[in-house]
Design an enzyme around this catalytic site. Structure first.
Site, short mmCIF file in Angstrom:
data_model
loop_
_atom_site.label_atom_id
_atom_site.label_comp_id
_atom_site.label_asym_id
_atom_site.label_seq_id
_atom_site.Cartn_x
_atom_site.Cartn_y
_atom_site.Cartn_z
N THR A 152 0.87 -1.20 0.00
CA THR A 152 0.00 0.00 0.00
C THR A 152 0.90 1.24 0.00
O THR A 152 1.34 1.67 -1.05
CB THR A 152 -0.98 0.02 1.20
OG1 THR A 152 -0.26 -0.17 2.41
CG2 THR A 152 -2.03 -1.07 1.05
N LYS A 178 4.58 -6.75 4.03
CA LYS A 178 4.22 -5.39 3.62
C LYS A 178 3.92 -4.59 4.88
O LYS A 178 3.46 -5.13 5.90
CB LYS A 178 3.01 -5.39 2.68
CG LYS A 178 1.72 -5.80 3.29
CD LYS A 178 0.64 -4.79 3.51
CE LYS A 178 0.98 -3.38 3.35
NZ LYS A 178 -0.02 -2.49 4.02
N THR A 189 1.74 -9.19 12.77
CA THR A 189 2.47 -8.15 12.07
C THR A 189 1.51 -7.46 11.12
O THR A 189 0.32 -7.70 11.14
CB THR A 189 3.58 -8.77 11.23
OG1 THR A 189 4.18 -7.73 10.46
CG2 THR A 189 3.05 -9.82 10.28
N ASN A 399 0.57 10.82 5.91
CA ASN A 399 -0.65 10.47 6.63
C ASN A 399 -1.72 11.54 6.58
O ASN A 399 -2.87 11.30 6.96
CB ASN A 399 -0.31 10.07 8.06
CG ASN A 399 0.25 8.68 8.06
OD1 ASN A 399 -0.44 7.74 7.70
ND2 ASN A 399 1.52 8.55 8.41
N THR A 404 -5.97 5.80 5.51
CA THR A 404 -5.74 4.41 5.89
C THR A 404 -7.01 3.61 5.69
O THR A 404 -8.04 3.96 6.25
CB THR A 404 -5.35 4.30 7.38
OG1 THR A 404 -4.37 5.26 7.66
CG2 THR A 404 -4.80 2.91 7.68
#
Lengths: 404, 404
Positions: A152, A178, A189, A399, A404
């Site tokens: 991503t 990733k 994770t 960000n 997200t």
């Protein structure tokens, strides 16, 4: 943007594990975003998942299906299918059913994984439509293509591959991960997929993965946020000529070390690719009473925005590290026993600035791209390490721009 | 840079409390950085201090001296005298001795406070030299000058002042605070000095302050870091004609409410001045099982760099809020009972995106400068609120440039 020179390795095929990637146009239409992994029949499969209470629909489905002898993984990037309620669950199940329809397995033998934007409906039709293309691509030497399809905000694909010799037989360990942001894994994770041709029972494989993740993916943090979609899968196809691994054996130990090396490498690669990262920071806490205490102190330092911005500025501002240790909540901490090192330079000795410390010595360490901070608590014998990165303008930019 | 239009109020003098500020040239030579506060003899004095294990030398000295009937506060900005070991302690004591020498009190009746860079030796000679100037300036109406002298990275001085009527008598409450970064107070605040002319025993005053701080300064966070030097002092000179306050009385309750209002105002002012802040965010968690649970969830949201950068971008990226709630560690959280509101717009209903939610409605709230996030946990009756700010490019710039 990555810290250090990370080259994507030659990925050795793992006999019995095929991968096929394609572009389903989930969030963009430029690159692959859908990955199908096929495991040969005898493959055992272990997995760990996010402990976030708001875990995503695919995590709920994959967790359930893990004990149904999985034969396929279906991974999409660009959409996390998280915060999507009942419809999200139906969509995750529908994607599994679509894989089952194309193959001779039950839909419960498919583990779905999603990563990307939270809270938007999964474009299930696009996925179902593209699936045949991914299936047509299934090949054992498709790891490179696969590692790119799961990304991503990552700036590079993360791979690890080794053929090792155990007890005179060769065993392959090949894996990919990733992740770049929303990284403080909790019993899991970001996405990680590791395959081996070793033969091992599901129970032993699960134990091996759980232990390994605790010391690798669970020891990294970018921003202290835990994703709703984290998962790590370890597949063992059993195609190696090495006999089945027995728990507690020396051969098993060698295997576990090989898996550990792979996971630690892939975890570190995530931190090297931390959003906006310019530095890789290893925080080692030693002489702690317990491992948990060492991890707590290390994470308090690793999560401090003030420490992270000081690293970004290459400023040997050790007062911020000291303040973070002091607020980490260790019961009965005696600050007079604490020493802190930047690289091999002692900055704090017995709770105060070391008399030998010079700003120039501290600056020399801070100018490096990879820095180790060591904190001696002076109260026990336990030691743990956490990896993190700095906090830059680009972290804010990425960000503020990316959802997200 | 501040969020909202914060005007420095007219500061009513508190009879019996004099303030004198001067420039000692500690870190710069342009503005006042040394403040002396003199309390008339009958004054009672309460204080709370940082719980950071690495508390600064002045905190150690002030904590000890609190029970010796303090008559003076000595505050310097520009240098925190923290992480300075034995010498720092000697310097803090020397600064108290210098005040004692100029006045008729014992050096143990002086409470020292420092704020600024950690880990550098306090320039005690500069302080001793400048002290006479501060003493010569002592005046009851010097609050404005004083509020400026205690600032570090703050962009404006923070003051509060009211004359209220309690039981037919007028009581003055005047206070100031400083703070913009390294803000997650823990049983204390950044520096806060509040004075009143009410008459009240030290024990009752301490209880009043401790309770008040818990609901004001301990409910704010900029970056989750707790300073080594936090302190908040409440002085009561007893000069008002209101009789001595008795614990549990209605009059005492009115007094406590007045102190609460002052502390909440001064705490909010710190968040409005949060380093790089462009938004003031109130995070209200309700229907929690306990106050502690509500605070924990609110702080997890408030500390998330991903939530904070989304607010900076005015992006109604509620998935990040949901992910933060999910990782906040609440035992047995049932996500299906959770609702989340941005302002009055319901974004999450029963754990999933609210069907009534539109991006436009969310965007309208996010475009505002002051935003309330409400999280209903649906499992109890407790409610708590935490104030924070967003995370901007300027946060990184300020903290990359400034050494705490």
């Amino acid at each position: 943007m990555a810290v250090g020179n990370i080259e994507f390795p030659h990925m050795h095929a793992v006999s019995g594990i095929k991968l096929g990637a394609t572009c389903a146009g989930i969030k963009q239409t430029e690159r692959d975003d859908l990955l199908l992994v096929e495991m040969t029949e005898a493959t055992t499969c272990a997995a760990v998942f996010t402990q976030n209470a708001f875990c995503a629909a695919p995590v709920l489905v994959a967790r359930d299906n893990l004990e149904k002898q999985p034969r396929y993984l279906l991974v999409n990037s660009g959409n996390a299918n998280a915060g999507t309620g009942e419809q999200g669950l139906l969509d995750a199940q529908a994607s599994c059913a679509a894989v089952a329809k194309l193959s001779d397995v039950n839909s419960e033998q498919v583990l779905p994984f999603s990563t990307g934007v939270i809270g938007e409906a999964l474009p299930i039709n696009k996925i179902v439509t593209a699936l045949a293309g991914a299936q047509a691509n299934l090949k054992e030497d498709n790891w490179d293509k696969a590692a790119h399809a799961i990304l991503t905000t990552d700036t590079f694909a993360k791979g690890y591959s080794k053929i090792i010799e155990i007890d005179g037989q060769s065993v392959t360990v090949t894996g990919m991960s990733k992740g770049a942001g929303m990284i403080q894994p909790n019993m899991a994770t970001m996405l990680g997929f590791i395959a081996t041709d070793a033969r091992i029972s599901q129970a032993n494989l699960q134990e091996c993965l759980t232990e390994t993740v605790e010391q690798s993916f669970n020891r990294i943090t970018v921003d202290g946020d835990t994703s709703t979609n984290d998962a790590c899968v370890l597949m063992a196809s059993g195609k190696s000529s090495l006999p089945e691994l027995i728990a507690g054996s020396d051969v098993m130990l060698q295997f576990q070390l090989a898996i550990q090396e792979a996971c630690k490498y892939l975890a570190e690669a995530i931190i090297r690719d931390g959003e906006g990262a310019t530095k890789l920071i290893k925080i080692k806490v030693q002489q702690a009473v317990s491992d948990a205490e060492a991890v707590e102190v290390a994470k308090t330092i690793a999560h401090s925005p003030l420490v992270k911005t000081a690293f970004f500025a290459s400023d040997p501002n050790w007062g911020r590290i000291l303040a973070a240790v002091g607020r980490s909540g260790v019961d009965g901490l005696d600050v007079n026993k604490i020493s802190i090192y930047l690289g091999d330079v002692c900055i704090v000795d017995k709770g105060g600035r070391a008399t030998s410390y010079t700003e120039a010595a501290g600056q020399k360490i801070m100018d490096q791209q990879e820095i180790t901070v060591t904190v001696d608590l002076g109260r026990g014998e336990c030691e743990q390490q956490v990896l993190t990165c700095d906090f830059s303008y680009d972290y804010v930019r990425i960000n503020a721009e990316y959802r997200t």
